[in-house]
Write an enzyme that holds these catalytic residues in place. Structure first.
Site, short mmCIF file in Angstrom:
data_model
loop_
_atom_site.label_atom_id
_atom_site.label_comp_id
_atom_site.label_asym_id
_atom_site.label_seq_id
_atom_site.Cartn_x
_atom_site.Cartn_y
_atom_site.Cartn_z
CG ASP A 151 -1.91 1.12 1.21
OD1 ASP A 151 -2.47 1.40 0.14
OD2 ASP A 151 -2.11 1.74 2.28
CB CYS A 171 -5.23 6.63 -1.22
SG CYS A 171 -3.88 7.45 -0.35
#
Length: 466
Positions: free
Chosen positions: A183, A236
């Site tokens: 991530d 993100c």
């Protein structure tokens, strides 16, 4: 409405075309909120029965995820005793998708390479059911402490929490992991509606810096993934250089990977090979999440598999070998505590998995790699403190136990009583002296020690809610 950077808006209009007005309108809407039930402590059905939160409705891509309406709840989920008991984790709904696609299984060896603050790591742990090994790493010292605290709150017993660079981990482990989640640190464009700081810190230069950093992190991940293993990459952000571009560059450097075609839920958009200036058609199997198409913030996900396979009976082997435990005879104080307090034997199948740091005692995951030379914050389950002629159990142990695991427990019958305990208040109680697991609606929340008719409160002072 959030004041979006001009260069960002120009690029997004070019990317989205006719959908751009709908994308802009999403920034005028309130961000959605969600939580994920901790499968190590509860089922979604039991949670729905006990929780008094308004507007619970399922998150499609996470079986234990629920949207909630914070304003309509009698007690905000972030202030509810269930939160302190680790019954759930408040998590942005789009952020639940990467760990769901990682699909970690009990007994595997898994790495969350950029794990703070712990949402995805604790989600992975819930899939693993405290079986196998989960290495949770975070490079930033302040953030790794938050990660470790969340691992503790969620009752996770099989996690090794490290504070290292990806390069250092790659040196230690080699091709060790069955699955790896990256991530990646990114420019945060997908969080503009949720976090105005991300908007204020954004620049085209930072996008490029993030893309370069992602290349290095992915190369380290490749060095640690076994043949046939799964790598999930997520960000993100909406920036193509950090999404399709990062995957295209990675595949060029590491052709032994293929992009897996996975199920896309309603509202999830396909990746766009053109945006990476690439002819890799499989980039269309990566996933983009937009706030105007789903109930959540912006995210990008790519699921990759490394070519090759391992033979039956394959054993993952870290370059440093296995961590050696201490003889069980060295912890007689703990054994006495266990005999007096617990219904279960924590050392029955793990007599070689006890580890001491000073006077602190840990129960390591089985076949844990050596931690020599690593910066480590947590090694499996913190059992407690060995003191002269006695043992004091840790808060982590309380949160990892269930009511049926102990001989004595005290149920807090109301939210008010639970809040009083969380605030550090001493309680009145009649019973046999000794350690009690304090519970709220059946979920463990901490320790108490009864002497006379006074239950001394052992909820950690640093966590108490005034």
């Amino acid at each position: 409405m959030v004041q979006l950077p001009q260069d960002f808006m120009i690029r997004m209009q070019d990317m989205l075309g006719e959908a751009y007005p709908a994308f802009l309108r999403s920034y005028e809407e309130e961000k959605v909120q969600a939580l994920r039930v901790n499968a190590l402590k509860s089922t979604r059905e039991a949670f729905r029965t006990k929780a008094a939160f308004a507007g619970l409705r399922p998150v499609p891509w996470e079986k234990n995820g629920f949207y909630f309406n914070n304003d309509d709840s009698e007690i905000a989920p972030g202030k509810h005793p269930f939160h302190e008991a680790g019954v759930y984790y408040i998590q942005e709904p789009s952020a639940m998708a990467p760990a769901a696609y990682l699909d970690a299984q009990p007994g595997e060896i898994v790495l969350d390479l950029c794990a703070a603050p712990g949402g995805k790591a604790t989600q992975i742990a819930s899939y693993m059911k405290n079986q196998g090994l989960l290495v949770c790493n975070e490079i930033h010292p302040t953030r790794v402490k938050i990660l470790s605290e969340n691992v503790e709150r969620m009752g996770i017993c099989n996690a090794l929490v490290t504070n290292e660079t990806p390069r250092r981990l790659a040196e230690v482990f080699g091709t060790y992991f069955d699955r790896i989640l990256v991530d990646a640190p990114c420019s945060g464009e997908g969080m503009f509606r949720k976090n105005e700081d991300a908007c204020n810190e954004w620049s085209l230069e930072n996008v490029q810096l993030c893309a370069d950093r992602q290349d290095e992190i992915l190369d380290c991940a490749d060095n640690m993934l076994r043949p046939g293993g799964r790598l999930v990459y997520s960000t993100c952000t909406f920036a193509p250089d950090e999404n399709e571009g990062s995957i295209a560059r990675f595949l060029k450097r590491h052709p032994a990977y293929q992009i897996l075609e996975v199920h896309r839920y309603d509202g999830m958009a396909a990746g766009v090979p053109l945006w990476a200036h690439s002819n890799i058609e499989a980039l269309m199997h990566t996933i983009r999440l937009y706030p105007h198409l789903i109930n959540g913030e912006g995210h990008y996900i790519a699921v990759l598999q490394k070519q090759g396979e391992v033979q039956n009976g394959y054993q993952n082997f870290a370059a440093t070998g296995l961590q050696k435990g201490i003889p069980i005879k060295e912890v007689k104080e703990f054994l006495q505590f266990q005999q007096e307090t617990l219904q279960i034997d924590l050392t029955k199948e793990a007599q070689d998995c006890l580890l001491k740091f000073g006077n602190q005692l840990y129960l390591m995951p089985q076949k844990m790699p050596s931690i020599k030379g690593l910066k480590v914050l947590r090694v499996g389950l913190h059992l407690g403190t060995l003191k002269k002629n006695r043992f004091e159990p840790s808060h982590a142990l309380a949160l990892a136990l269930k009511k049926e695991d102990v001989k004595q427990s005290m149920e807090l019958g109301t939210v008010e009583a639970a809040k009083a305990y969380l605030g550090g208040m001493t309680l009145n109680y009649s019973g046999q002296k000794g350690w009690y697991l304090i519970t709220f609606q059946g979920y463990s929340i901490g320790w108490g020690k009864l002497a006379g008719q006074i239950m001394k409160n052992h909820y950690p002072k640093g966590l108490r809610k005034v």
